[in-house]
Design an enzyme around this catalytic site. Structure first.
Site, PDB file in Angstrom:
ATOM      1  N   ASP A  35       6.625   4.835  -1.633  1.00  0.00           N
ATOM      2  CA  ASP A  35       5.250   4.494  -1.260  1.00  0.00           C
ATOM      3  C   ASP A  35       4.281   5.629  -1.608  1.00  0.00           C
ATOM      4  O   ASP A  35       3.522   6.093  -0.755  1.00  0.00           O
ATOM      5  CB  ASP A  35       5.139   4.208   0.248  1.00  0.00           C
ATOM      6  CG  ASP A  35       6.102   3.148   0.726  1.00  0.00           C
ATOM      7  OD1 ASP A  35       6.374   2.207  -0.039  1.00  0.00           O
ATOM      8  OD2 ASP A  35       6.592   3.265   1.865  1.00  0.00           O
ATOM      9  N   GLU A 204       3.617  -6.681   1.318  1.00  0.00           N
ATOM     10  CA  GLU A 204       3.262  -5.453   2.040  1.00  0.00           C
ATOM     11  C   GLU A 204       2.689  -4.469   1.034  1.00  0.00           C
ATOM     12  O   GLU A 204       2.465  -4.799  -0.128  1.00  0.00           O
ATOM     13  CB  GLU A 204       4.487  -4.877   2.765  1.00  0.00           C
ATOM     14  CG  GLU A 204       5.658  -4.537   1.874  1.00  0.00           C
ATOM     15  CD  GLU A 204       6.888  -4.060   2.657  1.00  0.00           C
ATOM     16  OE1 GLU A 204       6.907  -4.144   3.895  1.00  0.00           O
ATOM     17  OE2 GLU A 204       7.834  -3.597   2.007  1.00  0.00           O
TER      18      GLU A 204
END
Ligand SMILES: *[C@@H]1O[C@H](CO)[C@@H](O)[C@H](O)[C@H]1NC(C)=O
Ligand SMILES: *[C@@H]1O[C@H](CO)[C@@H](O)[C@H](O)[C@H]1NC(C)=O
Length: 325
Positions: A35, A204
């Protein structure tokens, strides 16, 4: 070991109709990431923030490295009093009026008991960050999961939006007021992207980027993080994009399907040795222009979480304004 890697190879060989995606550009030094959030400081130093630990910080003189692990944003644990506050997720770093804001998430795997918090710094150096605590929380009664935050500027001065969400209700957004000591999600909370869980393609990791009259909403779709056993081919992490003339939507994909109804044009998916790319963001580099960066697994190395690597590719904004790599 053989089962994991050989079945990955079989899966990849089966994806014969997939679009051709380029290999990630080079990365040297410490290339672990999950991420990632990338920011270039005005002195030319690149900062890369990652999930795990207390938001680890790596710096480099260029996007391709060499990257060095220099420390973390938070020291000890987040001041947010919630399980998971010593293993922080999904950083998103923005520069707003002379100050860096690092949003992060506190949660535990599979839980909706989550919070989004942030820290501020004027330099991004380890030890320079002040933890400001939570701005949004969720529980099992919430329509969303308060993780995977990202900030985007609206079109007006001092107009900001917070986007977040994962799995439960997928992606939500609210207007946010921002000052040096607060980020306050003040507006109506609206769902801006959603995919039916029956399709197994949960969304997401949202990231919104403005380009030439449109807001582009990039999402990570599919199964993340553990790939033993492997999910069905094509349902592992991949990156899709939607766009809208308004930051608040409605967002549609290239075929016109609403992104609240499962739409999303895939711009990066498993290919060659690249498996399950996601956790993406967009960065305007002074040398390369607009760049999509992400984490991915290398099937020749392994599919463990710790094997996640930093990848990036230059974005081509096509004649119709839809991005490709
Ligand atoms: C967003 O707005 C803030 C405040 O006006 C400004 O400092 C920042 O540079 C803007 N960021 C982008 C990416 O335009
Ligand atoms: C995958 O790893 C192999 C072995 O280290 C390396 O040669 C190859 O360039 C890597 N590919 C990607 C896409 O990272």
């Amino acid at each position: 070991m053989w089962s994991l890697l050989s079945s990955a190879a079989v899966l990849l060989a089966g994806v014969s109709t997939a679009a051709a995606y380029p290999n990630p550009e080079g990365c040297t030094g410490d290339c672990f990431t999950h991420d990632p959030s990338v920011v270039r400081r005005t002195d030319g130093t690149y900062f890369r923030f990652s999930t795990l630990d207390l938001i680890s910080i790596r710096t480099a003189p260029s996007l391709s490295g060499p990257w060095t692990d220099v420390g973390s944003v938070i020291q000890g644990e987040s001041i947010i009093d919630l399980d998971g506050n010593d293993v922080l997720w999904a950083p998103d770093v923005s520069y707003i009026r002379g100050l860096y804001y690092c949003l992060y998430a506190v949660s535990t795997s599979g839980s909706q008991n989550s919070a989004i918090g942030y820290a501020t710094s004027s330099t991004m150096e380890p030890g320079s960050w002040t933890d400001q605590g939570e701005i949004l929380t969720s529980s099992s009664s919430s329509p969303y999961n308060a993780i995977d935050p990202s900030l985007v500027n609206g079109t007006g001065a001092d107009e900001f939006y917070l986007t977040w969400g994962s799995y439960w209700g997928d992606i939500y957004q609210a207007a946010a007021a921002i000052d040096t000591t607060y980020i306050y999600p003040s507006g109506n909370q609206a769902q801006i992207a959603y995919n039916s869980p029956d399709d197994g393609n949960y969304e997401e990791g949202s990231f919104t980027y403005y380009h030439d009259g449109y807001f582009y909403l990039f999402l990570s779709v599919g199964a993340c993080c553990t790939y033993d056993p492997l999910p069905a081919a094509g349902t592992e992490y991949h990156v899709v994009v939607c766009r809208s003339e308004s930051v608040t939507g409605p967002y549609v994909d290239e075929s016109g399907t609403a992104c609240t109804a499962g739409g999303g044009t895939t711009i990066l998916a498993s290919h060659d040795e690249v498996y399950a790319p996601g956790g993406q963001g967009v960065f305007n580099d002074p040398v390369y222009g607009d760049v999509l960066y992400y984490h991915y697994l290398n099937t020749s190395i392994g599919l463990d979480y710790d094997d996640s690597k930093f990848g990036w590719n230059v974005i081509n904004w096509g004649a119709n304004g839809w991005p490709s790599l």
